[in-house]
Design an enzyme around this catalytic site. Sequence first.
Site, PDB file in Angstrom:
ATOM      1  N   SER A   1      -3.033  -4.067  -1.101  1.00  0.00           N
ATOM      2  CA  SER A   1      -2.105  -4.378  -0.199  1.00  0.00           C
ATOM      3  C   SER A   1      -2.173  -5.977   0.577  1.00  0.00           C
ATOM      4  O   SER A   1      -3.699  -5.975   1.060  1.00  0.00           O
ATOM      5  CB  SER A   1      -1.802  -3.072   0.685  1.00  0.00           C
TER       6      SER A   1
ATOM      7  N   ASN B   1      -9.124   3.808   7.361  1.00  0.00           N
ATOM      8  CA  ASN B   1      -8.243   2.654   8.426  1.00  0.00           C
ATOM      9  C   ASN B   1      -7.883   2.703  10.249  1.00  0.00           C
ATOM     10  O   ASN B   1      -7.826   1.682  10.874  1.00  0.00           O
ATOM     11  CB  ASN B   1      -6.962   2.511   8.174  1.00  0.00           C
TER      12      ASN B   1
ATOM     13  N   CYS C   1      -0.230   0.609  11.623  1.00  0.00           N
ATOM     14  CA  CYS C   1       0.606   0.817  11.191  1.00  0.00           C
ATOM     15  C   CYS C   1       1.903   2.465  11.470  1.00  0.00           C
ATOM     16  O   CYS C   1       3.179   2.664  11.629  1.00  0.00           O
ATOM     17  CB  CYS C   1       0.719   0.729   9.932  1.00  0.00           C
TER      18      CYS C   1
ATOM     19  N   GLY D   1       1.051  -1.416   0.164  1.00  0.00           N
ATOM     20  CA  GLY D   1       0.130   0.045  -0.284  1.00  0.00           C
ATOM     21  C   GLY D   1       1.037   1.416   0.149  1.00  0.00           C
ATOM     22  O   GLY D   1       0.152   2.376  -0.794  1.00  0.00           O
ATOM     23  N   THR D   2       1.979   1.432   0.675  1.00  0.00           N
ATOM     24  CA  THR D   2       2.779   2.225   0.875  1.00  0.00           C
ATOM     25  C   THR D   2       3.117   2.628  -0.640  1.00  0.00           C
ATOM     26  O   THR D   2       3.120   3.824  -0.809  1.00  0.00           O
ATOM     27  CB  THR D   2       3.804   2.205   2.000  1.00  0.00           C
TER      28      THR D   2
HETATM   29  C1  LIG Z   1      -5.455   3.167   4.225  1.00  0.00           C
HETATM   30  C2  LIG Z   1      -4.563   2.246   3.923  1.00  0.00           C
HETATM   31  N1  LIG Z   1      -3.603   2.813   3.212  1.00  0.00           N
HETATM   32  C3  LIG Z   1      -1.948   2.196   2.975  1.00  0.00           C
HETATM   33  C4  LIG Z   1      -1.710   1.902   4.057  1.00  0.00           C
HETATM   34  C5  LIG Z   1       0.183   1.290   3.940  1.00  0.00           C
HETATM   35  O1  LIG Z   1      -0.342  -0.181   3.239  1.00  0.00           O
HETATM   36  P1  LIG Z   1       1.106  -0.951   3.350  1.00  0.00           P
HETATM   37  O2  LIG Z   1       0.936  -2.185   4.977  1.00  0.00           O
HETATM   38  O3  LIG Z   1       0.810  -2.279   2.347  1.00  0.00           O
HETATM   39  O4  LIG Z   1       2.005  -0.431   3.454  1.00  0.00           O
HETATM   40  C6  LIG Z   1      -2.461   0.594   5.164  1.00  0.00           C
HETATM   41  C7  LIG Z   1      -1.972  -0.207   6.438  1.00  0.00           C
HETATM   42  O5  LIG Z   1      -2.305   0.877   6.903  1.00  0.00           O
HETATM   43  C8  LIG Z   1      -3.274   1.529   4.992  1.00  0.00           C
HETATM   44  O6  LIG Z   1      -4.551   0.906   6.075  1.00  0.00           O
END
Ligand SMILES: Cc1ncc(COP(=O)(O)O)c(C=O)c1O
Length: 381
Positions: free
Chosen positions: A199, A149, A323, A69-70
């Site tokens: 993700s 989230n 996170c 996701g990042t």
């Molecule tokens: C809404 C949202 N976007 C992006 C991310 C980032 O994803 P990743 O952990 O795969 O980098 C998260 C992780 O919690 C998330 O909840």
Amino acid sequence: MIYFDNSATTKIEPTVLETYLKVSEQFYGNPSSLHLLGDTPAKLLAQSRAQIANEIGVQPNEIFFTSGGTEGDNWAIKGTAFEKMRYGKHIITSTVEHPAVYESMKQLESFGWDVTFLPADDKGLISPKDLKEAIREDTVLVSIIAVNNEVGTVQPIREIGEVLRDYPSIHFHVDAVQALGMVDLDLGPASRVDMAVFSGHKFKAPRGIGFIYIKDGRQIAPLLTGGGQERDMRSGTENLPAIASMSRAVRLTLDNEQEKRTHLRNMQTKIRTYLETKEKVKIFTPEMHAPHILCFGIEGIRGEVTVHAFEEYNIFISTTSACSSRAMDVDSSTLSAMGVPKHIAETANRVSLAAENTEDEVDQFIKAFDEIYEKFQVING
Ligand SMILES: Cc1ncc(COP(=O)(O)O)c(C=O)c1O
């Protein structure tokens, strides 16, 4: 052990892990290699892409694999900013985004882009009307989260898309990391969404893998340049075991999607109904939003204290966003954007459910909550 922290990450599904191991052991050739050992990996890569595309109702050439996701959010945002900087440097997002979006915006601001952060109401919702009013001649991108989230608010993505139909040159990116299987996602040719980020580890695939949907015809600049993988859009040797196993996880997640949502909603409602009976509990998650997230706080008790109290019962929940919960300060959180005062936001906890959680686990959570709540009352008077 009761795991109620599924929005932070999920436990890998056993058959998904099997696929991961099998591909690692048997198909270790590089999909780009011309020899025989590259053939099957190349086919598997194509099959995985096709399966994911099919599951979410888009075309295989619209799916690109990422590390999660990042990376996906960074790519959609900066890739659009770089691609379209000749036309304009204004971007619209919201105050209730994940740090992967928020920090990307902050970085672009530091390089001269102009970013509008739309406010949210007390449910964490942004307004399509505010969005329309924020659009300028030089707006090149709108980036809005699908499912928040921290509290689970579902944004009006379709309505925002309708607003953006009058502005066809603006790219519309949706952070859908918390959305797969949980809410209806409207992608494909008839949808106004141009990019959506997913993700793997949020839906029982391994860590470090994800994918982005980029609508055919929409141009964004690559961020990772090099060997030209992913049709020159995202260089780096493909993580085939993770990709193949993620494609399986997507299918499993979307199998019986509606039944799973009903089950999640029932468990969420049971916890909510119970918490509503507690005088000192404040529930932050609006009703009838995402079925898997419930955010609440116990008056006067910091979120981390409650997390550790549950840990003693072998029950795992989180503060707001795992996170970021170790790093991020409450001032830039979703709760703060919803107008929750800092001392109340600091009490926040998040229960996040997965389909394999059970009613029995919910009952055990409620029993533990009763005891913890009583103990806090005794201590706090
Ligand atoms: C809404 C949202 N976007 C992006 C991310 C980032 O994803 P990743 O952990 O795969 O980098 C998260 C992780 O919690 C998330 O909840």
